[in-house]
Design an enzyme around this catalytic site. Structure first.
Site, PDB file in Angstrom:
ATOM      1  N   ASP A  49       0.825  -1.225   0.000  1.00 16.39           N
ATOM      2  CA  ASP A  49       0.000   0.000   0.000  1.00 16.39           C
ATOM      3  C   ASP A  49       0.849   1.260   0.000  1.00 16.39           C
ATOM      4  OD1 ASP A  49       0.778  -0.420   2.676  1.00 16.39           O
ATOM      5  OD2 ASP A  49      -1.028   0.514   3.477  1.00 16.39           O
ATOM      6  N   SER A  80      -8.838   7.870  27.463  1.00 13.78           N
ATOM      7  CA  SER A  80      -9.102   6.575  26.851  1.00 13.78           C
ATOM      8  C   SER A  80      -9.310   5.563  27.959  1.00 13.78           C
ATOM      9  CB  SER A  80      -7.923   6.145  25.982  1.00 13.78           C
ATOM     10  OG  SER A  80      -8.040   4.756  25.698  1.00 13.78           O
ATOM     11  N   SER A 144      -5.549  -1.030  15.414  1.00 11.00           N
ATOM     12  CA  SER A 144      -6.202  -0.210  16.441  1.00 11.00           C
ATOM     13  C   SER A 144      -5.887   1.258  16.218  1.00 11.00           C
ATOM     14  CB  SER A 144      -5.760  -0.639  17.839  1.00 11.00           C
ATOM     15  OG  SER A 144      -4.393  -0.343  18.058  1.00 11.00           O
ATOM     16  N   SER A 145      -4.722   1.559  15.629  1.00 13.06           N
ATOM     17  CA  SER A 145      -4.353   2.963  15.425  1.00 13.06           C
ATOM     18  C   SER A 145      -5.297   3.624  14.421  1.00 13.06           C
ATOM     19  CB  SER A 145      -2.893   3.089  14.979  1.00 13.06           C
ATOM     20  OG  SER A 145      -2.646   2.379  13.792  1.00 13.06           O
ATOM     21  N   ASP A 192      -5.023   0.896   6.036  1.00 12.03           N
ATOM     22  CA  ASP A 192      -5.783   0.722   7.276  1.00 12.03           C
ATOM     23  C   ASP A 192      -6.925   1.730   7.384  1.00 12.03           C
ATOM     24  OD1 ASP A 192      -3.729  -1.033   7.636  1.00 12.03           O
ATOM     25  OD2 ASP A 192      -2.791   0.050   9.301  1.00 12.03           O
TER      26      ASP A 192
HETATM   27  P1  ADP Z   1      -2.006  -1.563  15.533  1.00 12.80           P
HETATM   28  O1  ADP Z   1      -2.531  -0.439  14.731  1.00 12.80           O
HETATM   29  O2  ADP Z   1      -1.559  -2.704  14.702  1.00 12.80           O
HETATM   30  O3  ADP Z   1      -2.931  -2.003  16.614  1.00 12.80           O
HETATM   31  P2  ADP Z   1      -0.070   0.436  16.227  1.00 12.80           P
HETATM   32  O4  ADP Z   1       1.230   0.378  16.943  1.00 12.80           O
HETATM   33  O5  ADP Z   1      -0.107   1.002  14.863  1.00 12.80           O
HETATM   34  O6  ADP Z   1      -0.681  -1.035  16.281  1.00 12.80           O
HETATM   35  O7  ADP Z   1      -1.093   1.295  17.094  1.00 12.80           O
HETATM   36  C1  ADP Z   1      -1.286   1.017  18.463  1.00 12.80           C
HETATM   37  C2  ADP Z   1      -1.300   2.322  19.252  1.00 12.80           C
HETATM   38  O8  ADP Z   1      -2.487   3.096  18.916  1.00 12.80           O
HETATM   39  C3  ADP Z   1      -1.374   2.131  20.745  1.00 12.80           C
HETATM   40  O9  ADP Z   1      -0.102   1.887  21.303  1.00 12.80           O
HETATM   41  C4  ADP Z   1      -1.960   3.452  21.193  1.00 12.80           C
HETATM   42  O10 ADP Z   1      -0.973   4.455  21.218  1.00 12.80           O
HETATM   43  C5  ADP Z   1      -2.929   3.798  20.059  1.00 12.80           C
HETATM   44  N1  ADP Z   1      -4.289   3.324  20.378  1.00 12.80           N
HETATM   45  C6  ADP Z   1      -5.008   2.388  19.734  1.00 12.80           C
HETATM   46  N2  ADP Z   1      -6.216   2.195  20.321  1.00 12.80           N
HETATM   47  C7  ADP Z   1      -6.269   3.048  21.370  1.00 12.80           C
HETATM   48  C8  ADP Z   1      -7.244   3.332  22.402  1.00 12.80           C
HETATM   49  N3  ADP Z   1      -8.402   2.669  22.464  1.00 12.80           N
HETATM   50  N4  ADP Z   1      -6.925   4.286  23.303  1.00 12.80           N
HETATM   51  C9  ADP Z   1      -5.750   4.951  23.266  1.00 12.80           C
HETATM   52  N5  ADP Z   1      -4.804   4.704  22.332  1.00 12.80           N
HETATM   53  C10 ADP Z   1      -5.040   3.778  21.402  1.00 12.80           C
HETATM   54 MG    MG Z   2      -1.412   0.659  13.297  1.00 19.09          MG
END
Ligand code: ADP
Ligand code: MG
Length: 407
Positions: A49, A80, A144-145, A192
């Protein structure tokens, strides 16, 4: 050995209502609304991507929720439920490259990026109060990001009156990617955010990252007697980390040597010639492998999409397998836990299996006959236990709806 742990997504409206109440408890007044955006799993098309390639992600039922209320003083107050450190306050005028640090970058980076892209209204420059509740596990390769960024973007976009059709969502996705690249400092591509904002229930999207176009592809796995098992290996992954950036630099250099804007510009029929050309460089062997992965992977996505569009989901297994082998051997982004998962799943009757997401840990997927889900999960969990690895977690992915308003 304990039974494998499956983690299901919580009910959407119950979660949204509980979060609205939480917001009221914290800020003493109700939110303007509650919005949510999903994590994603990529069926095929990995690490392409950022080089104009194709990928085929679907949204997960696992979402990140944000209850939000605009302010007028240019400050963001955000909590959060997943972060113990309490409220973070960010003055929007201080947001930029690498600032703020930590998880608040994924929140405060969004209004900054919307403004950079000219998508800002008054609502966006005024700041906001927000409470976040995420149900996408961190760092599992399920994004999750992006779920967090996109939940904030859909909330602000709607409050600012931005169009929320597919073109409007594509613009929001681009801004979220900008926030992740510049403010959070992770050099990721745009898959993503596009998946989180542009997917629909029941299907994947064929995303062309060269022109940002999306084709909806129906994904009726159950109808074909199949299930998509996601295995979160719990192995550490780090995107912002050096390896991801190195791969990106490799493909950018290879494209430059080949005189194309990105590796999408290399026709599969001309692959051998391209390999000879980059192979002549001092680090030619590495570049050859990176180019071979990108070009063959993009071609596999095309073929996977064609099979799905022809209703032949049961025939994509070999393409998933070939994708994993290419990521393991040519692109070198797999790891022991991912390889183990893939090997065991294949041995237990998966039609195909591969790592998904950025790699170096995170999750793998296995396309399995629906009645083999339990057996494959048992076998993977047993194999991890036998090697004294932390217990993996499982979910079955049903294609869910992209970002939207809950309350
Ligand atoms: P992935 O996107 O694969 O889960 P990343 O390292 O790109 O992993 O993103 C994870 C980061 O995103 C976490 O360490 C945090 O900083 C942020 N994050 C994701 N979800 C939340 C949440 N619900 N609350 C606060 N921060 C979050
Ligand atoms: Mg991510």
């Amino acid at each position: 050995m304990n039974a494998p742990e499956f983690f299901d997504a919580p009910d959407r409206s119950t979660t949204a209502e509980a979060l609205a109440k939480e917001f009221r408890d914290v800020f003493g007044v109700g939110p303007a609304g509650v919005w949510s955006a999903p994590g994603r799993v990529n069926l095929i098309g990995e690490h392409v991507d950022y080089t104009g390639g194709l990928c085929l992600p679907l949204a997960l039922p696992h979402r990140t929720f944000v209850a939000l209320r605009p302010r007028t003083d240019g400050v963001v107050h955000v909590r959060s439920l997943q972060e113990a450190g309490g409220q973070v306050d960010v003055d929007l005028s201080s947001v930029g490259a690498g600032s703020p640090t930590g998880w608040a970058a994924y929140v405060a980076g969004v209004p900054w990026a919307l403004q950079q892209r000219g998508l800002a209204g008054e609502v966006l420059s005024g700041g906001f109060d927000a409470v976040v509740d995420g149900h996408v596990p961190y760092g599992s390769g399920l994004s999750s990001s992006a779920a967090l960024e996109c939940a904030v973007a859909i909330a602000l976009g709607e409050l600012a009156g931005a169009p929320l059709d597919d073109a409007g969502r594509a613009a929001l996705a681009g801004a979220c990617q900008l926030a992740e690249n510049v403010v959070a400092g992770a050099a990721t591509g745009g898959m993503d955010q596009a998946a989180s904002l542009r997917c629909h229930e029941g299907g994947a999207i064929l995303l062309d990252t060269d022109d940002d176009s999306v084709t909806q592809v129906a994904l009726d796995l159950a109808g074909a007697g199949l299930a998509l098992l996601v295995v979160d290996t719990r192995a550490e992954h780090s995107h912002a980390g050096g390896e991801y950036g190195k791969r990106r630099a490799d493909v950018e250099r290879a494209a430059q040597l080949l005189g194309v804007p990105n590796l999408r510009g290399v026709d599969p029929a001309g692959l051998d010639e391209a390999l000879d050309r980059v192979g002549a460089e001092p680090d030619g062997e590495v570049l050859r492998r990176r180019v071979r992965h990108a070009v063959t992977e993009i071609d596999r996505v095309r073929r996977t999409a064609q099979l799905l569009q022809a209703g032949k989901a049961s025939r994509i297994g070999d393409l998933l397998d070939a994708s994993h082998d290419s990521l393991r051997d040519d692109y070198e982004v797999s790891c022991r836990e991912l390889d183990l998962t893939v090997d065991v799943a294949r041995a237990e009757g998966a039609l195909g299996a591969r790592m998904t997401g950025g790699g170096f840990g995170g999750s793998a997927i296995a396309l399995v006959p629906a009645d083999r889900v339990g057996a494959v999960a048992d076998a993977v969990a047993a194999a991890f236990a036998a090697q004294a690895l932390a217990a993996p977690r499982f979910l079955t992915a049903l294609p869910a709806e992209g970002a939207g308003r809950d309350l």
